[in-house]
Design an enzyme around this catalytic site. Structure first.
Site, PDB file in Angstrom:
ATOM      1  N   HIS A  40     106.426  56.059  26.478  1.00  0.00           N
ATOM      2  CA  HIS A  40     107.059  55.412  27.549  1.00  0.00           C
ATOM      3  C   HIS A  40     106.492  54.281  27.974  1.00  0.00           C
ATOM      4  CE1 HIS A  40     110.283  54.776  30.660  1.00  0.00           C
ATOM      5  NE2 HIS A  40     109.120  54.171  31.288  1.00  0.00           N
ATOM      6  N   GLU A  41     105.179  54.316  28.588  1.00  0.00           N
ATOM      7  CA  GLU A  41     104.372  53.183  29.101  1.00  0.00           C
ATOM      8  C   GLU A  41     103.845  52.464  27.907  1.00  0.00           C
ATOM      9  OE1 GLU A  41     104.207  52.265  32.176  1.00  0.00           O
ATOM     10  OE2 GLU A  41     105.569  54.257  32.310  1.00  0.00           O
ATOM     11  N   HIS A  44     106.185  49.600  27.335  1.00  0.00           N
ATOM     12  CA  HIS A  44     105.985  48.387  28.306  1.00  0.00           C
ATOM     13  C   HIS A  44     104.987  47.625  27.910  1.00  0.00           C
ATOM     14  CE1 HIS A  44     108.867  49.742  30.949  1.00  0.00           C
ATOM     15  NE2 HIS A  44     108.447  51.161  31.469  1.00  0.00           N
ATOM     16  N   ASP A 134     111.090  51.930  37.016  1.00  0.00           N
ATOM     17  CA  ASP A 134     111.660  50.706  36.094  1.00  0.00           C
ATOM     18  C   ASP A 134     112.865  50.218  36.572  1.00  0.00           C
ATOM     19  OD1 ASP A 134     109.481  50.960  34.469  1.00  0.00           O
ATOM     20  OD2 ASP A 134     110.338  52.499  32.952  1.00  0.00           O
TER      21      ASP A 134
END
Length: 279
Positions: A40-41, A44, A134
């Site tokens: 997930h990170e 980003h 987020d």
């Protein structure tokens, strides 16, 4: 590849979660949570790197993570939105990975169902409009499009505090004895409080970035202010990603370049208390 991937840091609370999961026999679940949060990170961070941002590090938290960006840089709103959305988008394709792993002997329906549950929980939780999730950061960016920088920061954090309070009430009604829920609640509450405390520092960094940057912005804000207004109050009216034209009320030939005024202020060329004294 090492230049593309930023430094990865694990928050101490996450280490406790990993240790607790290992000691209680939930090693698989702990590993799954770690992998989901990491991917997930990375969504980003890698998207930010593709835009040329300076990503300092990724910090993994029990409920997600934070990709830390160089605050001296300014970025277009559309890039900020895409970078924020890139994290949750990873949770959209991760279930397909789990379905593919069903073809291997180490991955059965129990692992598959647990993976889907954790992935969906992280996705839905991170979309809540609560800082520093987020959804909360996206709310902040949207407010920056409408309100001045400092006011947008305060309203985003106030909104997050209210949303967190509602989340706490719902958790109390549905899961009154869930220790994890209350740990996350307290962790986010502290994060909001700490972020509120550093708003003045963030604001100074915003002004410094504005004064040191060479780019001019398409968005133009024309501000009419009384001559007795303090410079600090004038700067509090500045918007992110915008040029500013200032006009003193009652003095038609008093137009000032907002960014130039900030530069003069930090250079010491305009140490006056009010904007009229800077003419």
């Amino acid at each position: 590849m090492t230049k593309l991937l930023p430094k990865i840091k694990i928050h101490p609370v996450f280490w406790l979660v990993i240790a607790a999961g290992t000691l209680t026999g939930h090693l698989w679940g702990t590993v799954m949570a770690f992998v989901i949060v990491l991917i997930h990170e990375l969504g980003h961070a890698l998207t930010a790197r593709l835009f040329g941002w300076n990503v300092l590090e990724i910090e993994l938290l029990p409920f997600g993570g934070v990709a830390k960006i160089d605050e001296r840089e300014t970025h277009p709103f559309y890039q900020e939105c895409l970078v924020l959305i890139a994290g949750p988008l990873q949770n959209v394709w991760l279930p397909l990975l789990s379905y593919a792993l069903l073809n291997f002997p180490f991955w059965g329906m129990n692992e598959h169902n647990l993976f889907l549950m954790q992935n969906n929980a992280l996705l839905l939780f991170n979309l809540l409009p609560i800082w520093p999730l987020d959804g909360g950061r996206l709310t902040h960016v949207l407010m920056e499009m409408v309100y001045p920088y400092k006011l947008a920061y305060r309203r985003a954090l106030c909104f997050s505090a209210i949303a967190l309070g509602l989340f706490g009430v719902i958790s109390l009604l549905l899961y009154p004895f869930s220790i994890n829920s209350w740990i996350i609640f307290l962790f986010i509450l502290v994060a909001i409080y700490k972020e509120w405390r550093v708003i003045p520092l963030r604001f100074i960094r915003f002004l410094l970035a504005l004064s040191s940057g060479k780019q001019r912005f398409v968005r133009l804000k024309k501000l009419s202010v009384p001559g007795e207004m303090l410079l600090t109050e004038v700067f509090a009216m500045y918007y992110k990603n915008a040029d500013h034209r200032l006009r003193i009320i009652g003095e038609p030939k008093s137009e000032l370049d907002g960014i130039g005024l900030v530069r003069d202020y930090f250079k010491g060329d305009c140490e006056a208390a009010t904007i009229r004294e800077c003419l």
